[in-house]
Design a protein around this motif. Sequence first.
Motif, PDB file in Angstrom:
ATOM      1  N   GLY A  89      66.398 -41.451  55.631  1.00 55.45           N
ATOM      2  CA  GLY A  89      67.286 -41.809  54.516  1.00 55.45           C
ATOM      3  C   GLY A  89      68.091 -40.667  53.930  1.00 55.45           C
ATOM      4  O   GLY A  89      68.683 -40.820  52.855  1.00 55.45           O
ATOM      5  N   GLY A  91      71.243 -37.637  54.480  1.00 53.95           N
ATOM      6  CA  GLY A  91      72.679 -37.767  54.796  1.00 53.95           C
ATOM      7  C   GLY A  91      73.398 -38.519  53.695  1.00 53.95           C
ATOM      8  O   GLY A  91      73.353 -38.144  52.532  1.00 53.95           O
ATOM      9  N   GLU A  92      74.023 -39.627  54.074  1.00 53.26           N
ATOM     10  CA  GLU A  92      74.704 -40.459  53.066  1.00 53.26           C
ATOM     11  C   GLU A  92      73.683 -41.231  52.228  1.00 53.26           C
ATOM     12  O   GLU A  92      73.984 -41.633  51.114  1.00 53.26           O
ATOM     13  N   ILE A  94      72.619 -44.335  52.749  1.00 54.54           N
ATOM     14  CA  ILE A  94      73.297 -45.616  52.520  1.00 54.54           C
ATOM     15  C   ILE A  94      72.343 -46.664  51.933  1.00 54.54           C
ATOM     16  O   ILE A  94      72.689 -47.358  50.969  1.00 54.54           O
ATOM     17  N   MET A 125      59.243 -36.454  54.920  1.00 53.38           N
ATOM     18  CA  MET A 125      58.226 -37.059  55.781  1.00 53.38           C
ATOM     19  C   MET A 125      58.863 -37.427  57.118  1.00 53.38           C
ATOM     20  O   MET A 125      60.051 -37.739  57.169  1.00 53.38           O
ATOM     21  N   ASP A 126      58.060 -37.395  58.156  1.00 54.64           N
ATOM     22  CA  ASP A 126      58.549 -37.734  59.486  1.00 54.64           C
ATOM     23  C   ASP A 126      58.280 -39.222  59.763  1.00 54.64           C
ATOM     24  O   ASP A 126      57.162 -39.690  59.533  1.00 54.64           O
ATOM     25  N   GLY A 127      59.270 -39.902  60.292  1.00 52.50           N
ATOM     26  CA  GLY A 127      59.125 -41.338  60.570  1.00 52.50           C
ATOM     27  C   GLY A 127      58.058 -41.646  61.606  1.00 52.50           C
ATOM     28  O   GLY A 127      57.579 -42.777  61.680  1.00 52.50           O
ATOM     29  N   PHE A 143      68.664 -46.907  59.299  1.00 51.53           N
ATOM     30  CA  PHE A 143      70.123 -46.991  59.355  1.00 51.53           C
ATOM     31  C   PHE A 143      70.681 -45.769  60.095  1.00 51.53           C
ATOM     32  O   PHE A 143      70.686 -44.660  59.577  1.00 51.53           O
ATOM     33  N   PHE A 144      71.128 -45.984  61.340  1.00 54.99           N
ATOM     34  CA  PHE A 144      71.702 -44.907  62.161  1.00 54.99           C
ATOM     35  C   PHE A 144      70.829 -43.645  62.147  1.00 54.99           C
ATOM     36  O   PHE A 144      71.317 -42.545  61.920  1.00 54.99           O
ATOM     37  N   THR A 145      69.560 -43.864  62.395  1.00 59.55           N
ATOM     38  CA  THR A 145      68.603 -42.748  62.484  1.00 59.55           C
ATOM     39  C   THR A 145      68.016 -42.659  63.886  1.00 59.55           C
ATOM     40  O   THR A 145      67.782 -41.563  64.400  1.00 59.55           O
ATOM     41  N   TYR A 148      69.158 -40.212  66.515  1.00 60.29           N
ATOM     42  CA  TYR A 148      68.818 -38.788  66.392  1.00 60.29           C
ATOM     43  C   TYR A 148      67.396 -38.494  66.850  1.00 60.29           C
ATOM     44  O   TYR A 148      66.920 -37.374  66.724  1.00 60.29           O
ATOM     45  N   TYR A 206      78.576 -40.882  62.245  1.00 61.77           N
ATOM     46  CA  TYR A 206      77.318 -40.345  62.770  1.00 61.77           C
ATOM     47  C   TYR A 206      77.545 -39.933  64.216  1.00 61.77           C
ATOM     48  O   TYR A 206      78.010 -40.737  65.025  1.00 61.77           O
TER      49      TYR A 206
END
Length: 247
Positions: A89, A91-92, A94, A125-127, A143-145, A148, A206
């Motif tokens: 979460g 960056g932006e 969103i 924290m790491d997903g 969201f657009f993760t 990466y 992104y």
Amino acid sequence: MREVDGEKYYDISEICGMLHNRLSQDEIQTHFQNNKIQGIKIEDHWYATNEAIDKFEEEVIYKDIYFSELHQIDLKKILLKGRILDIGGGGEGIIGQFAGPNVISIDPSERELKEAESDCVKIIMDGKDLKFLDEAFDTVAIFFTMMYISKPDQKKVLKEAYRVLKSKGELFLWDLTIPDRPETEKDTYAVKLEVDIGKKKITTGYGTRWGKKYNLERYLDLGKKVGFNVIEQDVNGETFFIRFKKS
Ligand SMILES: C[S@@+](CC[C@H](N)C(=O)[O-])C[C@H]1O[C@@H](n2cnc3c(N)ncnc32)[C@H](O)[C@@H]1O
């Protein structure tokens, strides 16, 4: 990270993460040596400030990006219920901007979290290793993760999302199909987005290196493998959206 005269300096491995692994550590080292990143040497290791890294991103990395056409994403029609976990979460931010105080936003990068202009709880924290107990959330958003995250780690992230969701909880995933590389010298591809969150439209982009075989089918398959049912899917140009549900 080292602090010198009250200023924070980041080492090459930290910079690598801050640049979303778009460059290898050796490439970053070369940019230091060629003075493309303005840095200092401490005990024979290169370090740079946030400001220097931003400047490098602006002047070197962004010049090397092939941008897609503008894609519109309309979040107004999306209902994120209850307590929401936003994975990646920063960056932006969103999802945090869209759903505000109901969101807990996690990201391994402190810098990215600080950048996000959202009114939500932010935790480093790491997903792929969430520190929440099982069934803590009604909704998870990514969201657009995923673009990466490496292929083996993507499955771990989806497994963790499944674990922390309550029964009947939903995972909302937005990402893109990275196209084949056209004839271009530019070695990074970025999708240009305009995201409508109701109170405003946010323009962002992104980017990632060409060559990753990430697409809708891959995530549908991974989601099903970790136990999700697919409730909805939608393709919009190179971007897509999947709504998964835990039984
Ligand atoms: C494009 S950026 C930000 C996307 C963000 N969702 C937004 O709304 O702008 C992707 C984020 O994924 C984060 N990320 C990378 N690996 C991650 C992981 N293993 N777990 C969680 N987040 C990760 C990065 O640090 C970065 O902030």
